[in-house]
Design a protein around this motif. Structure first.
Motif, mmCIF file in Angstrom:
data_model
loop_
_atom_site.group_PDB
_atom_site.id
_atom_site.type_symbol
_atom_site.label_atom_id
_atom_site.label_comp_id
_atom_site.label_asym_id
_atom_site.label_seq_id
_atom_site.Cartn_x
_atom_site.Cartn_y
_atom_site.Cartn_z
ATOM 1 N N LYS A 67 -27.169 60.772 -52.095
ATOM 2 C CA LYS A 67 -26.437 59.540 -52.421
ATOM 3 C C LYS A 67 -25.948 58.785 -51.199
ATOM 4 N N ARG A 69 -23.185 59.834 -49.893
ATOM 5 C CA ARG A 69 -21.768 59.835 -50.283
ATOM 6 C C ARG A 69 -20.965 60.633 -49.277
ATOM 7 N N ASN A 156 -26.143 56.873 -58.398
ATOM 8 C CA ASN A 156 -26.415 55.659 -57.613
ATOM 9 C C ASN A 156 -26.231 55.986 -56.138
ATOM 10 N N ARG A 157 -26.782 55.129 -55.260
ATOM 11 C CA ARG A 157 -26.438 55.224 -53.837
ATOM 12 C C ARG A 157 -24.958 54.924 -53.710
ATOM 13 N N LEU A 173 -32.562 56.102 -55.911
ATOM 14 C CA LEU A 173 -32.722 57.513 -55.504
ATOM 15 C C LEU A 173 -34.154 58.041 -55.550
#
Ligand code: TXA
Ligand code: MG
Length: 356
Positions: A67, A69, A156-157, A173
């Motif tokens: 991600k 993240r 999601n990204r 993704l």
């Protein structure tokens, strides 16, 4: 194509699956992939999740790298059976049983004291853990087939609008997830409500699919405590709630108050004169009232809050795909599902609010 070595990479396969009667073989395969440490994107009733075995530290690391993240943002652990809760959290408050009875499976995530069995990368080093039982046959059967709790953020990204379809997941993704289970568009369209039960006075950290008013039947004192980073008010208990979140590439502007619609039209005209590509996100009712006039590009959010929630992230992504520079939206009422819609729009707008 140069590969980004900092991201988890995989040959993504997409499998179509019936949302109500998922094919057992597809579920079994996906469950095995999760158990083996892979990543499976799956539908829930809110948005698509990017799942990994929550007990496998390296699989959970792959969620973050796929991600993009930050590791400071903890993920939700998804379960399919209430009995799994005692493996994940400790010191459950009494009220949780009534809340589970009323809202699970469903769009309500609890923050609880974590059990030692949950790896620290799931909780971003915190002693609390987020847990939810999703209300979707594919998600529930997948978790059962995996035989382990499933850590899953939205698929999601990082900082992109959450995915409400498998296409959105693939847009963000593809090449970074092993399996995408395509069960069509998600029913609610905004993420779960996050209720912090780890403290003596419970608070809602993120409004979502279960309205605050519904929780107040069981917890009369509970309020939504906004804690967007970028606001100075307090230290953020939910590290993922950065104000910049759910952002499309276009600049989003939120209009509030009685003169909102007029002001949106004037602003649209001004921005268009400056050469910008402008779109309005409007409710069906607002749109009807304007139909006779010359309008910039318009995306209808539908007739009521439920439709609005379902179309919101789709609309933001759609307008981005059309290369829009500015998206002008009227702020919804902050009640029922409207509170969650308001919250997502505010973040998409990164705080750009115009009071009229
Ligand atoms: O509907 C949903 O909740 C979806 C579906 C896939 O279940 N999931 C989702 O996950 O929205 P994510 O990671 O995009 O958002 C989870 C939020 C983040 O803002 C995170 O910071 C917060 O939950 N969170 C997770 N664990 C937490 C904890 N221990 N304490 C406070 N906040 C936590
Ligand atoms: Mg998310």
């Amino acid at each position: 194509m140069t590969k980004d070595k900092t991201r988890y990479s995989a040959d993504t396969i997409t499998l179509k699956i019936d949302p109500d009667e998922p094919t057992p073989e597809i579920i079994a395969l996906s469950g095995a992939v999760l158990r083996a440490g892979g990543l499976v994107a799956f539908p829930t009733e809110t948005v698509y999740g990017l799942g990994a075995n929550a007990l496998d530290t390296s699989a959970v690391d792959h969620i973050f790298s796929a991600k993009g993240r930050p590791s400071s943002d903890p993920v939700i652990v998804h379960i399919a059976d209430v009995a799994q809760l005692s493996d994940i959290a400790i010191d459950l408050p009494d009220v949780i049983h009534r809340l589970i009875g009323a809202f699970w499976p469903g769009a309500l995530t609890f923050i609880l004291k974590k059990s030692p069995s949950i790896p620290l990368n799931v909780t971003a080093g915190q002693q609390t853990v987020a847990v939810r039982m999703p209300d979707h046959p594919v998600a529930l059967r997948l978790i059962q087939a995996a035989g382990v709790p499933v850590a899953a953020p939205s698929a999601n990204r990082f900082s992109r609008p959450s995915p409400t379809s498998a296409t959105h997941v693939l847009d963000d993704l593809e090449g970074h997830v092993d399996i995408v289970l395509n069960a069509g568009i998600t029913r609610i369209g905004v993420e779960s409500t996050i209720l912090d039960l780890s403290r003596p006075d419970p608070v809602v950290l993120r409004p979502g699919g279960v309205p605050l008013e519904a929780l107040q039947t069981y917890l009369p004192q509970v309020v939504f405590q906004p804690h967007y980073l970028g606001e100075t008010v307090n230290a953020a208990p939910s590290p993922g709630t950065l104000l910049k979140h759910y952002s499309p590439d276009a600049q989003v502007w939120l209009f509030k108050g009685p003169g909102a619609l007029d002001c949106m039209l004037q602003t649209a005209e001004r921005l268009q004169n400056e050469g910008q590509k402008v779109a309005l996100l409007l409710s069906e009712a607002d749109l009807q009232g304007l139909s006779a006039m010359a309008l910039p590009m318009v995306f209808s959010l539908g007739k009521d809050e439920a439709v609005m929630a379902r179309r919101l992230f789709f609309g933001l992504r759609e307008l981005d795909a059309q290369g829009v520079d500015a998206i002008l939206v009227r702020a919804p009422q902050q009640q029922g599902l409207g509170l969650a819609i308001w919250d997502r729009l505010l973040r998409a707008a990164e705080g750009r609010i115009i009071e009229t």
